[in-house]
Design an enzyme around this catalytic site. Structure first.
Site, mmCIF file in Angstrom:
data_model
loop_
_atom_site.group_PDB
_atom_site.id
_atom_site.type_symbol
_atom_site.label_atom_id
_atom_site.label_comp_id
_atom_site.label_asym_id
_atom_site.label_seq_id
_atom_site.Cartn_x
_atom_site.Cartn_y
_atom_site.Cartn_z
ATOM 1 N N GLU A 70 -9.341 -6.462 4.498
ATOM 2 C CA GLU A 70 -8.538 -5.257 4.764
ATOM 3 C C GLU A 70 -9.358 -3.980 4.586
ATOM 4 O OE1 GLU A 70 -4.977 -4.837 2.409
ATOM 5 O OE2 GLU A 70 -4.425 -2.993 3.470
ATOM 6 N N ASP A 90 -7.093 -10.229 1.841
ATOM 7 C CA ASP A 90 -6.381 -9.044 1.375
ATOM 8 C C ASP A 90 -6.589 -8.978 -0.130
ATOM 9 O OD1 ASP A 90 -3.124 -7.542 2.040
ATOM 10 O OD2 ASP A 90 -4.734 -6.990 0.664
ATOM 11 N N ILE A 92 -5.791 -6.870 -2.518
ATOM 12 C CA ILE A 92 -4.543 -6.611 -3.252
ATOM 13 C C ILE A 92 -3.434 -6.483 -2.224
ATOM 14 C CG2 ILE A 92 -3.249 -5.068 -4.760
ATOM 15 C CD1 ILE A 92 -5.778 -4.202 -6.090
ATOM 16 N N ASP A 93 -2.656 -7.570 -2.077
ATOM 17 C CA ASP A 93 -1.500 -7.474 -1.184
ATOM 18 C C ASP A 93 -0.329 -7.006 -2.036
ATOM 19 O OD1 ASP A 93 -0.370 -7.717 1.401
ATOM 20 O OD2 ASP A 93 0.745 -9.441 0.649
ATOM 21 N N THR A 95 -0.340 -3.266 -2.567
ATOM 22 C CA THR A 95 -1.044 -2.151 -3.213
ATOM 23 C C THR A 95 -0.067 -1.111 -3.753
ATOM 24 O OG1 THR A 95 -3.037 -2.424 -1.880
ATOM 25 C CG2 THR A 95 -2.655 -0.250 -2.824
ATOM 26 N N ASP A 220 -2.707 -9.814 5.679
ATOM 27 C CA ASP A 220 -1.479 -9.951 4.883
ATOM 28 C C ASP A 220 -0.885 -11.351 4.984
ATOM 29 O OD1 ASP A 220 -0.586 -6.718 6.127
ATOM 30 O OD2 ASP A 220 -1.325 -7.172 4.108
HETATM 31 C C1 LIP Z 1 1.340 -4.654 2.485
HETATM 32 C C2 LIP Z 1 2.073 -5.813 3.125
HETATM 33 C C3 LIP Z 1 3.539 -5.482 3.351
HETATM 34 C C4 LIP Z 1 3.655 -4.266 4.223
HETATM 35 C C5 LIP Z 1 2.955 -3.085 3.572
HETATM 36 C C6 LIP Z 1 1.494 -3.393 3.280
HETATM 37 P P1 LIP Z 1 -1.048 -4.175 1.437
HETATM 38 O O1 LIP Z 1 -0.019 -4.999 2.380
HETATM 39 O O2 LIP Z 1 1.965 -6.933 2.292
HETATM 40 O O3 LIP Z 1 4.198 -6.562 3.958
HETATM 41 O O4 LIP Z 1 5.017 -3.956 4.413
HETATM 42 O O5 LIP Z 1 2.988 -1.975 4.444
HETATM 43 O O6 LIP Z 1 0.810 -3.539 4.508
HETATM 44 O O7 LIP Z 1 -1.347 -2.904 2.206
HETATM 45 O O8 LIP Z 1 -0.378 -3.898 0.162
HETATM 46 O O9 LIP Z 1 -2.250 -5.058 1.341
#
Ligand code: LIP
Length: 280
Positions: A70, A90, A92-93, A95, A220
């Site tokens: 990412e 990713d 930190i999914d 964030t 993601d």
């Molecule tokens: C997140 C996704 C989530 C989406 C957020 C963001 P991140 O990933 O897991 O589904 O709605 O906008 O993209 O940015 O925290 O890695």
């Protein structure tokens, strides 16, 4: 091949666990919050640090492998999925959850060969839940097998989704139109973990019947997509077509009946694909 895939899985689990320690430690410090595509598209130095930790660790063991990360893509690297062995990361999914100390934060690591995800690892590091899947070998959480729910009645289901960081008025209208349609079916409830990867783990675990989102990226959902499939679930495009992990749209469901019902209720909108070339 099986030994190689297992060595990839083992390394992904090991580096995800190390990354989880970094994330937990960072929660005790002040988090310097930066933004990317908009004021609500957040990134921190921990995202960047964790992604580099994972990539460096993998490169030491698998020097010829490719990466889609990412934060590397955010820094200008291409997001092109080839047939080559590729780690889809990713760091930190969730964030935004991390910034707010909302306790659902995941490290998501997918591994693909010939554009097919062969290994999926999602580490929910504040819950200490390691979700793992190898293609054809099942899905697990901390070693316990996972199975999607057997719910076929949408009126008795829990659906998860996210609203992401897109605040374009037309996109927001479509998101709320979908939400209104689904709530009015009615369904038992709608939930959002704040992270696509954990939403997909909840589907694989059988406690959410389906997750959908328009706006996500391949990093993601790559790992979570395999977890859902290996737990007996299905993937579908929001228009009912074949899933495409780089299309920025996904339905991950326990079965086709629930998925096809959601297709009728979702107001889709198109976004530039992950692998589209940036506008000149
Ligand atoms: C997140 C996704 C989530 C989406 C957020 C963001 P991140 O990933 O897991 O589904 O709605 O906008 O993209 O940015 O925290 O890695």
């Amino acid at each position: 091949m099986a030994g190689f895939i297992q060595s990839v899985m083992d390394h992904a689990v090991s580096v995800a666990r190390k990354a989880g320690e970094v994330v937990r430690d960072a929660l005790r410090d002040d988090r310097k919050v930066m933004t990317k595509s908009s004021a609500v598209d957040l990134v921190t130095q921990t995202d960047e640090k964790v992604e580099q930790l994972i990539i460096q660790s993998v490169m030491e063991k698998f020097p010829k492998h490719r990466f889609i990360g990412e934060e590397s893509v955010a820094a200008g690297e291409s997001c092109v999925l080839t047939d080559e062995p590729t780690w889809i990361i990713d760091p930190i999914d969730g964030t935004t959850n991390f910034v707010h100390a909302f306790p659902l934060v995941a490290i998501s690591i997918g591994f693909s060969i010939n554009k097919q995800v062969e290994v999926g690892v999602v580490y929910s590091c504040l819950e200490d839940k390691m979700f793992t899947a190898r293609r054809g070998k099942g899905a697990f959480c901390n070693g316990q097998p996972l199975q999607v729910s057997d719910q076929t009645d949408i009126h008795h289901s829990i659906i998860s989704t996210e609203f992401g960081s897109n605040r374009d008025p037309e996109a927001v209208d479509k998101m709320f139109c979908s939400l209104r349609n689904i709530l009015s079916l009615p369904v038992h409830g709608v939930r959002g973990a704040g992270t696509a990867a954990i939403n997909m783990c909840l589907v694989a675990s059988g406690c959410v019947d389906a997750y959908y989102e328009v706006g996500i990226h391949v990093w993601d959902i790559a790992a979570g997509s395999l977890l859902v499939l290996e737990a007996g679930g299905v993937l579908m495009d929001v228009d009912g077509g074949e899933p495409d992990l780089l299309s920025r749209r996904i339905i991950a469901a326990n079965n086709r009946t629930i998925a096809e019902t959601l297709v009728k209720e979702i107001a889709p909108f198109r976004l530039p694909r992950d692998d589209s070339s940036p506008e000149k």
